[in-house]
Design a protein around this motif. Structure first.
Motif, mmCIF file in Angstrom:
data_model
loop_
_atom_site.group_PDB
_atom_site.id
_atom_site.type_symbol
_atom_site.label_atom_id
_atom_site.label_comp_id
_atom_site.label_asym_id
_atom_site.label_seq_id
_atom_site.Cartn_x
_atom_site.Cartn_y
_atom_site.Cartn_z
ATOM 1 N N ASP A 228 24.354 51.717 42.991
ATOM 2 C CA ASP A 228 23.124 52.516 43.036
ATOM 3 C C ASP A 228 22.654 52.882 41.629
ATOM 4 O OD1 ASP A 228 22.970 52.388 45.774
ATOM 5 O OD2 ASP A 228 23.944 54.332 46.114
ATOM 6 N N ASP A 229 23.600 53.181 40.744
ATOM 7 C CA ASP A 229 23.231 53.483 39.358
ATOM 8 C C ASP A 229 22.573 52.283 38.684
ATOM 9 O OD1 ASP A 229 24.147 56.066 39.469
ATOM 10 O OD2 ASP A 229 26.105 55.635 38.567
ATOM 11 N N ILE A 230 23.116 51.092 38.949
ATOM 12 C CA ILE A 230 22.534 49.889 38.359
ATOM 13 C C ILE A 230 21.130 49.664 38.903
ATOM 14 C CG2 ILE A 230 22.730 47.364 38.257
ATOM 15 C CD1 ILE A 230 25.771 47.726 38.097
ATOM 16 N N ARG A 231 20.949 49.843 40.212
ATOM 17 C CA ARG A 231 19.610 49.686 40.796
ATOM 18 C C ARG A 231 18.623 50.681 40.189
ATOM 19 N NH1 ARG A 231 19.118 49.421 47.185
ATOM 20 N NH2 ARG A 231 17.058 48.592 46.630
ATOM 21 N N ALA A 232 19.093 51.899 39.939
ATOM 22 C CA ALA A 232 18.208 52.922 39.386
ATOM 23 C C ALA A 232 17.785 52.616 37.951
ATOM 24 C CB ALA A 232 18.898 54.288 39.449
ATOM 25 N N LYS A 233 18.631 51.886 37.222
ATOM 26 C CA LYS A 233 18.353 51.589 35.816
ATOM 27 C C LYS A 233 17.345 50.453 35.631
ATOM 28 C CE LYS A 233 22.968 52.735 33.924
ATOM 29 N NZ LYS A 233 22.727 53.430 32.673
ATOM 30 N N HIS A 234 17.206 49.609 36.658
ATOM 31 C CA HIS A 234 16.469 48.359 36.470
ATOM 32 C C HIS A 234 15.369 48.172 37.507
ATOM 33 C CE1 HIS A 234 19.515 47.182 33.547
ATOM 34 N NE2 HIS A 234 20.449 47.492 34.424
ATOM 35 N N ASP A 235 14.406 47.335 37.161
ATOM 36 C CA ASP A 235 13.308 47.031 38.070
ATOM 37 C C ASP A 235 13.721 46.033 39.145
ATOM 38 O OD1 ASP A 235 11.134 48.550 36.721
ATOM 39 O OD2 ASP A 235 11.627 47.197 35.066
ATOM 40 N N ALA A 236 14.738 45.251 38.875
ATOM 41 C CA ALA A 236 15.299 44.319 39.857
ATOM 42 C C ALA A 236 16.746 44.055 39.479
ATOM 43 C CB ALA A 236 14.513 43.013 39.898
ATOM 44 N N VAL A 237 17.535 43.672 40.481
ATOM 45 C CA VAL A 237 18.962 43.414 40.265
ATOM 46 C C VAL A 237 19.309 42.051 40.856
ATOM 47 C CG1 VAL A 237 21.320 44.147 40.832
ATOM 48 C CG2 VAL A 237 19.582 45.860 40.252
ATOM 49 N N LEU A 238 20.131 41.303 40.136
ATOM 50 C CA LEU A 238 20.622 40.018 40.618
ATOM 51 C C LEU A 238 22.136 40.097 40.778
ATOM 52 C CD1 LEU A 238 20.153 36.985 41.261
ATOM 53 C CD2 LEU A 238 20.587 36.536 38.834
ATOM 54 N N ILE A 239 22.614 39.787 41.976
ATOM 55 C CA ILE A 239 24.053 39.747 42.235
ATOM 56 C C ILE A 239 24.531 38.314 42.049
ATOM 57 C CG2 ILE A 239 25.878 40.170 43.919
ATOM 58 C CD1 ILE A 239 23.968 42.133 45.330
ATOM 59 N N ALA A 240 25.450 38.113 41.114
ATOM 60 C CA ALA A 240 25.973 36.773 40.815
ATOM 61 C C ALA A 240 27.472 36.870 40.544
ATOM 62 C CB ALA A 240 25.240 36.180 39.610
ATOM 63 N N THR A 241 28.168 37.535 41.456
ATOM 64 C CA THR A 241 29.578 37.871 41.226
ATOM 65 C C THR A 241 30.531 36.709 41.429
ATOM 66 O OG1 THR A 241 29.759 38.567 43.520
ATOM 67 C CG2 THR A 241 29.254 40.278 41.893
ATOM 68 N N GLY A 242 30.092 35.658 42.136
ATOM 69 C CA GLY A 242 31.032 34.611 42.499
ATOM 70 C C GLY A 242 31.956 35.077 43.606
ATOM 71 N N VAL A 243 32.949 34.256 43.920
ATOM 72 C CA VAL A 243 33.949 34.626 44.931
ATOM 73 C C VAL A 243 35.330 34.547 44.291
ATOM 74 C CG1 VAL A 243 32.587 34.016 46.959
ATOM 75 C CG2 VAL A 243 33.919 32.247 45.850
ATOM 76 N N TYR A 244 36.062 35.635 44.369
ATOM 77 C CA TYR A 244 37.351 35.721 43.685
ATOM 78 C C TYR A 244 38.517 36.053 44.604
ATOM 79 C CZ TYR A 244 35.398 35.355 38.983
ATOM 80 O OH TYR A 244 34.800 34.890 37.847
ATOM 81 N N LYS A 245 38.251 36.319 45.861
ATOM 82 C CA LYS A 245 39.328 36.648 46.794
ATOM 83 C C LYS A 245 40.016 35.360 47.224
ATOM 84 C CE LYS A 245 40.114 38.791 51.320
ATOM 85 N NZ LYS A 245 39.430 39.354 52.509
ATOM 86 N N SER A 246 41.307 35.236 46.931
ATOM 87 C CA SER A 246 42.031 33.994 47.217
ATOM 88 C C SER A 246 42.427 33.912 48.684
ATOM 89 C CB SER A 246 43.295 33.903 46.352
ATOM 90 O OG SER A 246 42.965 33.883 44.992
ATOM 91 N N ARG A 247 42.259 32.711 49.259
ATOM 92 C CA ARG A 247 42.793 32.474 50.597
ATOM 93 C C ARG A 247 44.308 32.504 50.514
ATOM 94 N NH1 ARG A 247 38.678 28.050 51.231
ATOM 95 N NH2 ARG A 247 36.930 29.024 52.303
ATOM 96 N N ASP A 248 44.954 33.085 51.506
ATOM 97 C CA ASP A 248 46.393 33.320 51.416
ATOM 98 C C ASP A 248 47.189 32.304 52.215
ATOM 99 O OD1 ASP A 248 48.566 34.574 50.374
ATOM 100 O OD2 ASP A 248 48.081 36.559 51.169
ATOM 101 N N LEU A 249 48.492 32.270 51.920
ATOM 102 C CA LEU A 249 49.449 31.467 52.664
ATOM 103 C C LEU A 249 50.328 32.391 53.488
ATOM 104 C CD1 LEU A 249 50.796 28.848 50.093
ATOM 105 C CD2 LEU A 249 49.688 28.327 52.263
#
Length: 477
Positions: A228-249
């Motif tokens: 929410d703080d990031i949204r408040a600071k900017h006129d638009a926000v881009l989410i580009a986090t990738g995927v980092y959660k590993s599939r498990d065994l």
């Protein structure tokens, strides 16, 4: 009449840049291919058939104008070739190194289909842009007009950086937030140096910084700074986090010491190459030196892990994959490189469990390919009574990545996700369910290629520019 510089695929054979001998390259993390000499790049570019329907361009996610920059290279007009290449691709020297060309542009080359061997598109692309950097043709980011609109980008991987580049060139103010201490995402900490040397990535990050992009690093959104703080600071926000959660065994003993995630293993190795202090590496926890290594998985991440283990001085390196070689998802070129370097592939094998409190072996089941599933791929089936144990001191889980639960982590329940946990975004504009919030790359697509993230980032930047311009246009009416 001047000789046609193109269509020489009949008389000129395919010739890749010289590859370092496996006995040499397995001792370091330097890239394995040498650069083309200027004459060789021209010669290989001249093999392009300039076909009327360029399938290489069609099958490139960025739709790079490949035939034109091959022709310009063949004619010795290298600066023009670079201009054409970079007009559609933010990071051509990176794509030239790490794209699976055998599955994309080169795999669909018309002369490959006719039996003459594909044009070496990726190697020429790499050569063009490396030369452009050496010659000073890569111009700094210098917007003609500075604009007041501010864009926040969460994630400094290829999608976020491609968007940052395009937005900054348009003059808007750009801030990129990332959880790591260096920008680049998996290009920095996931992909090993023998595929992508880190100075290539850092050079692009430096170009963005010098062009006015602000980087806020070591910033874990949802912990150090709220969404929410990031949204408040900017006129638009881009989410580009990738995927980092590993599939498990799963299976018995899956919590044993010595069973590690691919992302942790690769990150430790890459940090070491930067000269960082990496206690988990120094203690041997994330270091294959002197160990029998088993990597589970068949994608490009698994190939990165097995080839890293070889370079760290493993006693043996085996890759378990539940299908056969023809059905593995990773690049066949990478499999060949791994085999040359001493990796043993154990096809049609899957882990059932693990022996030892500190792992000593992988309980393995042999498989066979059965009937096709809905996608047409043959499904692996267990062969009863075929169990055996693969000795191992280090097991690396390289089964792919899944999205983290961003709505929960960031406290934004209204951010809509799919049943797979990826963010729902319009496939044309990349706009999410939240006003002024866009999303690109793996967090939308699921685990995918760098080149797709670059395409998404460029498209989203254009959508964002249209979005932030609307209020001004309305006010002027």
């Amino acid at each position: 009449m001047a000789e046609n510089p193109m269509l020489k695929f009949v008389s000129v054979p395919r010739d890749m840049p010289q590859k370092r001998d496996a006995s040499e390259r397995r001792t370091d993390f330097h890239e394995i291919y040498a650069e083309y000499a200027d004459r060789k790049a021209q010669e290989q570019s001249s093999r392009c058939s300039q076909c009327g329907v360029p399938y290489c361009q069609t099958h490139c996610p960025l739709h790079n104008n490949i035939p034109d920059w091959l022709m310009l290279t063949a004619e010795g007009r290298l600066r023009e070739a670079y201009d054409v290449s970079q007009s559609t691709n933010t990071f051509p020297e990176i794509c030239g190194r790490i794209c699976p060309q055998d599955r994309l542009c080169e795999g669909n080359c018309v002369i490959e289909q006719s039996g003459h061997g594909t044009v070496t598109i990726g190697s020429v692309e790499k050569y063009i842009t490396d030369t452009a950097w050496e010659q000073g043709w890569v111009m700094p980011i210098a917007p003609k007009v500075e604009r007041s609109e501010s864009i926040g980008i969460i994630g400094a991987g290829p999608g976020g950086l491609a968007a940052a580049d395009r937005l900054r060139r348009a003059g808007v103010q750009v801030t990129v937030y990332d959880r790591y201490d260096r920008a680049g995402g998996l290009m920095t900490y996931g992909i090993p140096g023998f595929k992508l040397e880190k100075d290539v990535v850092m050079r692009r990050v430096e170009q963005l910084e010098q062009g006015g992009v602000t980087f806020v690093l070591n910033c874990d959104v949802g912990v150090d700074l709220s969404f929410d703080d990031i949204r408040a600071k900017h006129d638009a926000v881009l989410i580009a986090t990738g995927v980092y959660k590993s599939r498990d065994l799963g299976g018995p003993g899956s919590g044993a010491k010595g069973i590690v995630r691919a992302i942790d293993y690769l990150t430790a190795s890459n940090r070491k190459s930067f000269g960082d202090e990496v206690p988990e590496y120094d203690t041997g926890e994330l270091n294959a030196a002197g160990k029998r290594v088993v990597v589970v998985g068949g994608g490009d991440t698994a190939m990165d892990c097995v080839r890293t283990a070889i370079r760290q001085g493993a006693v043996s390196v085996k890759c378990l994959y539940r299908r056969d070689k023809a059905n593995m998802p990773g690049s066949q070129r990478e499999v060949q490189n791994a085999e040359e370097e001493g990796v043993e592939f154990v096809w049609l094998s899957a882990p059932k469990g693990f022996a030892g409190d500190s792992v000593t072996g992988v309980m393995t089941q042999r498989m066979r390919l059965g009937a096709p599933d809905a996608t047409g791929r043959q499904m692996p089936e267990l062969i009863e009574g075929s169990d055996y144990v693969e000795d191992a001191d280090l097991v690396v889980k390289a089964l792919g990545f899944e999205p983290e639960d961003l709505p929960t982590l960031w406290g934004v329940d209204e951010l809509e996700v799919t049943r797979w946990g990826t963010i729902k975004a319009d496939f044309r504009t990349h706009h999410t369910s939240l006003e002024g919030v866009f999303a690109v790359g793996d967090i939308v697509r699921g685990a995918s290629l760098v080149v797709w993230a670059i395409r998404d980032g460029r498209e989203a930047a254009d959508s964002i520019l249209s979005y932030v311009a609307k209020p001004a246009a309305v006010a002027a009416e």
